[in-house]
Design a protein around this motif. Structure first.
Motif, PDB file in Angstrom:
ATOM      1  N   MET A   1       7.708  19.595  48.118  1.00 27.17           N
ATOM      2  CA  MET A   1       8.132  18.883  46.975  1.00 27.17           C
ATOM      3  C   MET A   1       8.769  19.525  45.684  1.00 27.17           C
ATOM      4  SD  MET A   1       6.857  15.180  45.414  1.00 27.17           S
ATOM      5  CE  MET A   1       5.126  15.255  46.298  1.00 27.17           C
ATOM      6  N   ALA A   2       8.321  20.684  45.671  1.00 28.94           N
ATOM      7  CA  ALA A   2       8.776  21.963  44.692  1.00 28.94           C
ATOM      8  C   ALA A   2       9.859  22.264  45.058  1.00 28.94           C
ATOM      9  CB  ALA A   2       8.162  22.907  44.416  1.00 28.94           C
ATOM     10  N   PHE A   3      10.164  22.214  45.983  1.00 29.10           N
ATOM     11  CA  PHE A   3      11.472  22.710  46.128  1.00 29.10           C
ATOM     12  C   PHE A   3      13.036  21.372  46.175  1.00 29.10           C
ATOM     13  CE2 PHE A   3      15.094  22.815  49.439  1.00 29.10           C
ATOM     14  CZ  PHE A   3      15.721  24.223  49.267  1.00 29.10           C
ATOM     15  N   LEU A   4      12.171  20.468  46.732  1.00 28.60           N
ATOM     16  CA  LEU A   4      13.695  19.383  46.700  1.00 28.60           C
ATOM     17  C   LEU A   4      13.566  18.964  44.933  1.00 28.60           C
ATOM     18  CD1 LEU A   4      12.044  17.194  49.718  1.00 28.60           C
ATOM     19  CD2 LEU A   4      13.934  18.389  49.779  1.00 28.60           C
ATOM     20  N   HIS A   5      12.203  18.872  44.166  1.00 25.03           N
ATOM     21  CA  HIS A   5      12.119  18.197  42.770  1.00 25.03           C
ATOM     22  C   HIS A   5      13.705  19.364  41.889  1.00 25.03           C
ATOM     23  CE1 HIS A   5       9.999  15.339  42.387  1.00 25.03           C
ATOM     24  NE2 HIS A   5       8.894  16.090  43.232  1.00 25.03           N
ATOM     25  N   GLY A   6      13.762  20.756  42.443  1.00 27.75           N
ATOM     26  CA  GLY A   6      13.887  21.721  42.060  1.00 27.75           C
ATOM     27  C   GLY A   6      15.576  21.271  42.233  1.00 27.75           C
ATOM     28  N   LEU A   7      15.694  21.051  43.348  1.00 27.33           N
ATOM     29  CA  LEU A   7      17.387  20.937  43.658  1.00 27.33           C
ATOM     30  C   LEU A   7      17.592  19.566  42.933  1.00 27.33           C
ATOM     31  CD1 LEU A   7      16.999  21.029  47.614  1.00 27.33           C
ATOM     32  CD2 LEU A   7      18.175  22.797  46.099  1.00 27.33           C
ATOM     33  N   VAL A   8      16.791  18.742  43.011  1.00 28.20           N
ATOM     34  CA  VAL A   8      17.177  17.158  41.991  1.00 28.20           C
ATOM     35  C   VAL A   8      17.531  17.922  40.880  1.00 28.20           C
ATOM     36  CG1 VAL A   8      16.405  15.132  40.778  1.00 28.20           C
ATOM     37  CG2 VAL A   8      16.455  16.041  44.240  1.00 28.20           C
ATOM     38  N   ALA A   9      16.274  18.749  39.895  1.00 28.14           N
ATOM     39  CA  ALA A   9      16.740  19.549  38.678  1.00 28.14           C
ATOM     40  C   ALA A   9      18.351  19.957  38.552  1.00 28.14           C
ATOM     41  CB  ALA A   9      15.467  19.800  38.286  1.00 28.14           C
ATOM     42  N   GLY A  10      18.482  21.015  39.324  1.00 27.80           N
ATOM     43  CA  GLY A  10      19.591  21.486  39.153  1.00 27.80           C
ATOM     44  C   GLY A  10      20.273  20.824  39.692  1.00 27.80           C
ATOM     45  N   GLY A  11      20.804  19.398  39.864  1.00 27.32           N
ATOM     46  CA  GLY A  11      21.992  18.308  40.256  1.00 27.32           C
ATOM     47  C   GLY A  11      22.437  18.504  40.971  1.00 27.32           C
TER      48      GLY A  11
END
Length: 70
Positions: A1-11
């Motif tokens: 889930m951290a990977f997906l959160h990182g993508l969303v946080a990255g825009g």
């Protein structure tokens, strides 16, 4: 889930459809992180000789000759 959160946080935005396997944790992470996106289960690629997919009643002499599996 951290990977997906990182993508969303990255825009990452505007995702309309996610195609993945049906691993329960992955589906849950997609649903909670990429809200509003559709999801569909991917299909595994065809495996094995192409000749095994042909109808048995039809003569396909030579079909698959370039694809000999060893």
């Amino acid at each position: 889930m951290a990977f997906l959160h990182g993508l969303v946080a990255g825009g990452l935005t505007g995702i309309q459809l996610i195609n993945s396997d049906a691993h329960a944790a992955l589906v849950e992470a997609i649903g909670s992180t990429l809200t509003g996106s559709g999801w569909q289960q991917c299909r595994p690629p065809l495996s094995g000789p192409p000749a095994r997919l042909r109808p048995p009643a039809v003569d396909h002499a030579g079909v698959g000759a370039p694809f000999r599996w060893r």
